[in-house]
Design a protein around this motif. Structure first.
Motif, PDB file in Angstrom:
ATOM      1  N   ARG A   1       0.829  -1.203   0.000  1.00 50.42           N
ATOM      2  CA  ARG A   1       0.000   0.000   0.000  1.00 50.42           C
ATOM      3  C   ARG A   1       0.861   1.250   0.000  1.00 50.42           C
ATOM      4  NH1 ARG A   1      -3.749  -0.250   4.901  1.00 50.42           N
ATOM      5  NH2 ARG A   1      -4.293  -2.209   3.843  1.00 50.42           N
ATOM      6  N   ASN A   2       2.107   1.100   0.454  1.00 47.57           N
ATOM      7  CA  ASN A   2       3.021   2.230   0.531  1.00 47.57           C
ATOM      8  C   ASN A   2       4.164   2.133  -0.475  1.00 47.57           C
ATOM      9  OD1 ASN A   2       2.281   3.978   3.093  1.00 47.57           O
ATOM     10  ND2 ASN A   2       1.891   1.839   3.643  1.00 47.57           N
ATOM     11  N   GLY A   3       3.918   1.395  -1.576  1.00 43.77           N
ATOM     12  CA  GLY A   3       4.846   1.388  -2.691  1.00 43.77           C
ATOM     13  C   GLY A   3       5.933   0.338  -2.664  1.00 43.77           C
ATOM     14  N   TRP A   4       5.878  -0.591  -1.709  1.00 47.67           N
ATOM     15  CA  TRP A   4       6.902  -1.638  -1.592  1.00 47.67           C
ATOM     16  C   TRP A   4       6.613  -2.779  -2.537  1.00 47.67           C
ATOM     17  CZ3 TRP A   4       6.576  -6.791   0.157  1.00 47.67           C
ATOM     18  CH2 TRP A   4       7.758  -7.396   0.584  1.00 47.67           C
ATOM     19  N   SER A   5       7.652  -3.429  -3.031  1.00 44.98           N
ATOM     20  CA  SER A   5       7.491  -4.625  -3.864  1.00 44.98           C
ATOM     21  C   SER A   5       8.287  -5.765  -3.260  1.00 44.98           C
ATOM     22  CB  SER A   5       7.978  -4.363  -5.294  1.00 44.98           C
ATOM     23  OG  SER A   5       7.193  -3.372  -5.923  1.00 44.98           O
ATOM     24  N   LEU A   6       7.725  -6.964  -3.319  1.00 44.26           N
ATOM     25  CA  LEU A   6       8.416  -8.149  -2.823  1.00 44.26           C
ATOM     26  C   LEU A   6       9.662  -8.405  -3.656  1.00 44.26           C
ATOM     27  CD1 LEU A   6       8.161 -10.698  -0.904  1.00 44.26           C
ATOM     28  CD2 LEU A   6       7.168 -11.865  -2.901  1.00 44.26           C
ATOM     29  N   PRO A   7      10.826  -8.600  -3.012  1.00 49.76           N
ATOM     30  CA  PRO A   7      12.006  -9.015  -3.778  1.00 49.76           C
ATOM     31  C   PRO A   7      11.722 -10.338  -4.491  1.00 49.76           C
ATOM     32  CG  PRO A   7      12.625  -8.285  -1.575  1.00 49.76           C
ATOM     33  CD  PRO A   7      11.115  -8.367  -1.597  1.00 49.76           C
ATOM     34  N   ALA A   8      12.630 -10.737  -5.351  1.00 47.46           N
ATOM     35  CA  ALA A   8      12.434 -11.962  -6.138  1.00 47.46           C
ATOM     36  C   ALA A   8      11.864 -13.067  -5.257  1.00 47.46           C
ATOM     37  CB  ALA A   8      13.750 -12.404  -6.749  1.00 47.46           C
ATOM     38  N   ALA A   9      10.645 -13.514  -5.568  1.00 41.14           N
ATOM     39  CA  ALA A   9       9.877 -14.374  -4.662  1.00 41.14           C
ATOM     40  C   ALA A   9      10.596 -15.657  -4.314  1.00 41.14           C
ATOM     41  CB  ALA A   9       8.510 -14.688  -5.282  1.00 41.14           C
ATOM     42  N   ASP A  10      11.371 -16.223  -5.256  1.00 36.82           N
ATOM     43  CA  ASP A  10      12.015 -17.521  -5.005  1.00 36.82           C
ATOM     44  C   ASP A  10      13.458 -17.374  -4.542  1.00 36.82           C
ATOM     45  OD1 ASP A  10      13.026 -16.611  -7.396  1.00 36.82           O
ATOM     46  OD2 ASP A  10      12.884 -18.527  -8.434  1.00 36.82           O
ATOM     47  N   ALA A  11      13.934 -16.137  -4.317  1.00 35.70           N
ATOM     48  CA  ALA A  11      15.289 -15.928  -3.824  1.00 35.70           C
ATOM     49  C   ALA A  11      15.359 -16.214  -2.331  1.00 35.70           C
ATOM     50  CB  ALA A  11      15.746 -14.503  -4.117  1.00 35.70           C
ATOM     51  N   LEU A  12      16.556 -16.516  -1.855  1.00 34.65           N
ATOM     52  CA  LEU A  12      16.774 -16.853  -0.456  1.00 34.65           C
ATOM     53  C   LEU A  12      17.548 -15.718   0.215  1.00 34.65           C
ATOM     54  CD1 LEU A  12      17.911 -20.504  -1.176  1.00 34.65           C
ATOM     55  CD2 LEU A  12      15.656 -19.809  -0.367  1.00 34.65           C
ATOM     56  N   PRO A  13      16.899 -14.935   1.061  1.00 37.79           N
ATOM     57  CA  PRO A  13      17.563 -13.758   1.627  1.00 37.79           C
ATOM     58  C   PRO A  13      18.496 -14.095   2.780  1.00 37.79           C
ATOM     59  CG  PRO A  13      15.332 -13.929   2.486  1.00 37.79           C
ATOM     60  CD  PRO A  13      15.479 -15.031   1.460  1.00 37.79           C
ATOM     61  N   THR A  14      19.413 -13.195   3.048  1.00 33.02           N
ATOM     62  CA  THR A  14      20.202 -13.258   4.271  1.00 33.02           C
ATOM     63  C   THR A  14      19.425 -12.566   5.385  1.00 33.02           C
ATOM     64  OG1 THR A  14      21.304 -11.146   3.861  1.00 33.02           O
ATOM     65  CG2 THR A  14      22.349 -13.138   2.959  1.00 33.02           C
ATOM     66  N   GLY A  15      19.895 -12.754   6.620  1.00 34.87           N
ATOM     67  CA  GLY A  15      19.275 -12.034   7.720  1.00 34.87           C
ATOM     68  C   GLY A  15      19.357 -10.535   7.521  1.00 34.87           C
ATOM     69  N   GLY A  16      20.505 -10.054   6.994  1.00 34.35           N
ATOM     70  CA  GLY A  16      20.662  -8.632   6.746  1.00 34.35           C
ATOM     71  C   GLY A  16      19.683  -8.120   5.713  1.00 34.35           C
ATOM     72  N   GLU A  17      19.423  -8.925   4.692  1.00 31.01           N
ATOM     73  CA  GLU A  17      18.455  -8.529   3.664  1.00 31.01           C
ATOM     74  C   GLU A  17      17.035  -8.544   4.213  1.00 31.01           C
ATOM     75  OE1 GLU A  17      21.133 -10.114  -0.114  1.00 31.01           O
ATOM     76  OE2 GLU A  17      19.582 -11.402   0.777  1.00 31.01           O
ATOM     77  N   LEU A  18      16.722  -9.505   5.073  1.00 33.01           N
ATOM     78  CA  LEU A  18      15.392  -9.508   5.703  1.00 33.01           C
ATOM     79  C   LEU A  18      15.166  -8.217   6.481  1.00 33.01           C
ATOM     80  CD1 LEU A  18      15.032 -13.162   7.067  1.00 33.01           C
ATOM     81  CD2 LEU A  18      13.599 -12.074   5.331  1.00 33.01           C
ATOM     82  N   TYR A  19      16.196  -7.782   7.188  1.00 32.08           N
ATOM     83  CA  TYR A  19      16.062  -6.522   7.929  1.00 32.08           C
ATOM     84  C   TYR A  19      15.939  -5.335   6.976  1.00 32.08           C
ATOM     85  CZ  TYR A  19      17.379  -2.292  10.351  1.00 32.08           C
ATOM     86  OH  TYR A  19      17.398  -1.005  10.816  1.00 32.08           O
ATOM     87  N   ARG A  20      16.889  -5.232   6.052  1.00 25.56           N
ATOM     88  CA  ARG A  20      16.956  -4.044   5.187  1.00 25.56           C
ATOM     89  C   ARG A  20      15.763  -3.912   4.252  1.00 25.56           C
ATOM     90  NH1 ARG A  20      21.311  -4.783   0.864  1.00 25.56           N
ATOM     91  NH2 ARG A  20      19.534  -5.856  -0.108  1.00 25.56           N
ATOM     92  N   ASP A  21      15.352  -5.033   3.650  1.00 25.11           N
ATOM     93  CA  ASP A  21      14.353  -4.980   2.583  1.00 25.11           C
ATOM     94  C   ASP A  21      12.941  -5.335   3.037  1.00 25.11           C
ATOM     95  OD1 ASP A  21      16.433  -4.329   0.870  1.00 25.11           O
ATOM     96  OD2 ASP A  21      16.812  -6.424   0.329  1.00 25.11           O
ATOM     97  N   TYR A  22      12.782  -5.700   4.315  1.00 29.44           N
ATOM     98  CA  TYR A  22      11.449  -6.085   4.792  1.00 29.44           C
ATOM     99  C   TYR A  22      11.113  -5.443   6.139  1.00 29.44           C
ATOM    100  CZ  TYR A  22       7.748  -9.173   6.637  1.00 29.44           C
ATOM    101  OH  TYR A  22       6.605  -9.670   7.204  1.00 29.44           O
ATOM    102  N   LEU A  23      11.875  -5.763   7.172  1.00 24.32           N
ATOM    103  CA  LEU A  23      11.497  -5.303   8.516  1.00 24.32           C
ATOM    104  C   LEU A  23      11.663  -3.797   8.684  1.00 24.32           C
ATOM    105  CD1 LEU A  23      12.973  -8.202  10.658  1.00 24.32           C
ATOM    106  CD2 LEU A  23      10.634  -7.914   9.825  1.00 24.32           C
ATOM    107  N   ALA A  24      12.776  -3.233   8.211  1.00 27.49           N
ATOM    108  CA  ALA A  24      12.977  -1.786   8.342  1.00 27.49           C
ATOM    109  C   ALA A  24      11.911  -1.000   7.584  1.00 27.49           C
ATOM    110  CB  ALA A  24      14.387  -1.400   7.884  1.00 27.49           C
ATOM    111  N   PRO A  25      11.599  -1.342   6.318  1.00 23.59           N
ATOM    112  CA  PRO A  25      10.506  -0.633   5.640  1.00 23.59           C
ATOM    113  C   PRO A  25       9.153  -0.836   6.322  1.00 23.59           C
ATOM    114  CG  PRO A  25      11.873  -1.800   4.050  1.00 23.59           C
ATOM    115  CD  PRO A  25      12.309  -2.261   5.405  1.00 23.59           C
ATOM    116  N   LEU A  26       8.913  -2.038   6.847  1.00 25.02           N
ATOM    117  CA  LEU A  26       7.636  -2.304   7.516  1.00 25.02           C
ATOM    118  C   LEU A  26       7.461  -1.397   8.728  1.00 25.02           C
ATOM    119  CD1 LEU A  26       5.050  -3.977   7.849  1.00 25.02           C
ATOM    120  CD2 LEU A  26       6.405  -5.701   9.057  1.00 25.02           C
ATOM    121  N   ALA A  27       8.528  -1.180   9.464  1.00 26.73           N
ATOM    122  CA  ALA A  27       8.451  -0.332  10.654  1.00 26.73           C
ATOM    123  C   ALA A  27       8.175   1.122  10.307  1.00 26.73           C
ATOM    124  CB  ALA A  27       9.755  -0.439  11.449  1.00 26.73           C
TER     125      ALA A  27
END
Length: 460
Positions: free
Chosen positions: A71-97
């Motif tokens: 709703r705020n312009g975010w897009s899911l990274p490549a759906a079948d890619a396997l993220p690192t913990g750092g990527e989970l924070y940077r690309d998901y949790l930080a924007p969510l907050a």
């Protein structure tokens, strides 16, 4: 006059599961306040930012959280890619907050140290459900205050409370005295902690994915520091349980992990000691020695320079001492979940669907979700916690039909048992996951298998 239902819901922990609970509550217009002890959201996950998980982006993102982000312009990274913990924070949790629905509701550097019913101790029965919860919060400066809530969702995880080195569940003799040579969890041996491990002889104790992650990183370290040695110490003796499902695993990366690990042991890159139960640590002229029993007989292992204790985590139950909780007697998770998640019986994929009823307690309005709901069981996956969060939010909002309509499909096979006397090794709880010992591995598998990465489903 303020009534109980006018108060917000308190969520403890701003990892993936805590933020998911907040997102589901926000979608239902239920006021929520999230308290995170760390300096940022996802603080536990940031401790293992170097680790790549073995579940895809699609499997690591909560549904309500995704809706708020998109709703705020975010897009899911490549759906079948396997993220690192750092990527989970940077690309998901930080924007969510930062989404408008949540940003004003999250407080970091705020540790919940105790919870009670306002004006009542644990012994008093009459009128408990009519009293708000009283949370004692300590901020980063050490100042304490009180916060009142209509309900509490504990998603604080277990990552900050590692199991000790001793096989009995108690600290090994000498463990505290030699703390300078001991690390817990998944130190970044290829990065920030490299100087402590390069060219050294390292003992890694534990049979789960946290241990495996460190071992694989040590093998990679050997390429540039050939004097590095890795000794893998496992209490169990059935290595088939440790190596997991191989090609039969529905999570391809998880299966590849076990196959690669077996190859490294067979080739001599990793020295394996099975059937060893640690009782003590002592210094000698060449480093530190592990003392214990080897298949029932007293034994002392060759000295090492450092020890990595990767034996999982356990819940910290102190802050809930004044609440009426019902806990499984050996797992220390929610009692109703015990028979469903017992790692002696279940793998990650065999845990049945469950929701608000299983993660509630005799204390009305208090819920334990995420990896903490599993206690010491290492079988947690983020998908499980997201469904818990959705169901609990629906129950708090009074939508009982949605709360009871629980659905969960998990990938089967893999290494999802506990490090017991008959076999080894945990997985999906707690580098957990979220909130995570999680099932964690390094990029060594990806590098050697020619794949784009593999790792674990984890909670923080």
């Amino acid at each position: 006059m303020t009534t109980l239902n006018d108060l917000p819901v308190a969520v403890i922990g701003a990892g993936p599961i805590g933020l998911a609970a907040a997102a589901h509550l926000a979608e239902r217009n239920v006021p929520v306040k999230v308290f995170e002890a760390g300096a940022s959201v996802g603080a536990n996950i940031r401790d293992w930012a170097h680790v790549r998980v073995f579940t895809t982006w699609e499997q690591n993102v909560d549904t309500a959280s995704r809706r708020l982000l998109e709703r705020n312009g975010w897009s899911l990274p490549a759906a079948d890619a396997l993220p690192t913990g750092g990527e989970l924070y940077r690309d998901y949790l930080a924007p969510l907050a930062e989404v408008p629905e949540l940003t004003g509701s999250i407080e970091t550097g705020a540790r919940v140290v105790a919870i009670a019913r306002q004006g009542l101790d644990k012994v008093t029965s009459r009128g408990r459900d009519g009293r708000p919860f009283e949370l004692r919060i300590v901020d980063s400066m050490g100042d304490e205050r009180t916060f009142l809530a209509r309900a509490v969702v504990d998603a604080s995880g277990t990552w900050q409370n590692p199991n000790p080195l001793g096989a009995s569940g108690l600290p090994a003799a000498g463990e505290h005295a030699h703390a300078a040579r001991i690390a817990y969890g998944m130190p970044d041996v290829l990065g920030a902690a490299r100087a402590d491990y390069a060219g050294k002889r390292i003992a890694v104790v534990g049979g789960g994915y946290s241990a495996i992650n460190v071992l694989l990183d040590l093998v990679r370290l050997m390429e540039v520091a050939p004097a590095t040695e890795a000794v893998w110490v496992v209490r169990g003796t059935d290595m088939n349980r440790v190596y997991g499902g191989g090609s039969a695993d529905q999570l391809e990366a998880r299966g590849a992990l076990g196959t690669k690990l077996r190859q490294l042991v067979d080739s001599g890159h990793i020295s394996l000691v099975t059937g060893f139960a640690t009782r003590g640590v002592r210094a000698n002229g060449k480093g530190v020695e592990l003392l214990g029993t080897l298949r029932g007989a007293d034994a002392v292992l060759q000295p090492v320079d450092r020890i990595v204790v990767a034996t999982g985590q356990r819940p910290d139950l102190l802050m809930t001492r004044e609440l009426r909780l019902e806990l499984d007697p050996w797992l220390e998770g929610v009692k109703a979940l015990g028979p469903l998640i017992d790692p002696n019986l279940h793998s990650c994929g065999s845990v049945p669907p469950h929701g608000h009823r299983e993660v509630s307690h005799p204390e009305p309005g208090f819920y334990t979700i995420g990896v903490k709901s599993y206690g010491r069981a290492p079988t947690f996956l983020l998908l499980t916690g997201y469904e818990q969060a959705r169901s609990v939010a629906a129950a708090i909002a009074g939508d009982w039909q949605a709360a009871d309509n629980v659905h969960l499909v998990l990938p089967e096979t893999g290494i999802c048992s506990t490090d017991t006397a008959v076999g080894a090794a945990g997985c999906c709880g707690g580098p957990a996951p979220a909130e995570v010992d999680a099932c964690c591995v390094a990029d060594a598998v990806a590098k050697d298998a020619g794949k784009k990465g593999c790792g674990c489903g984890v909670a923080a």
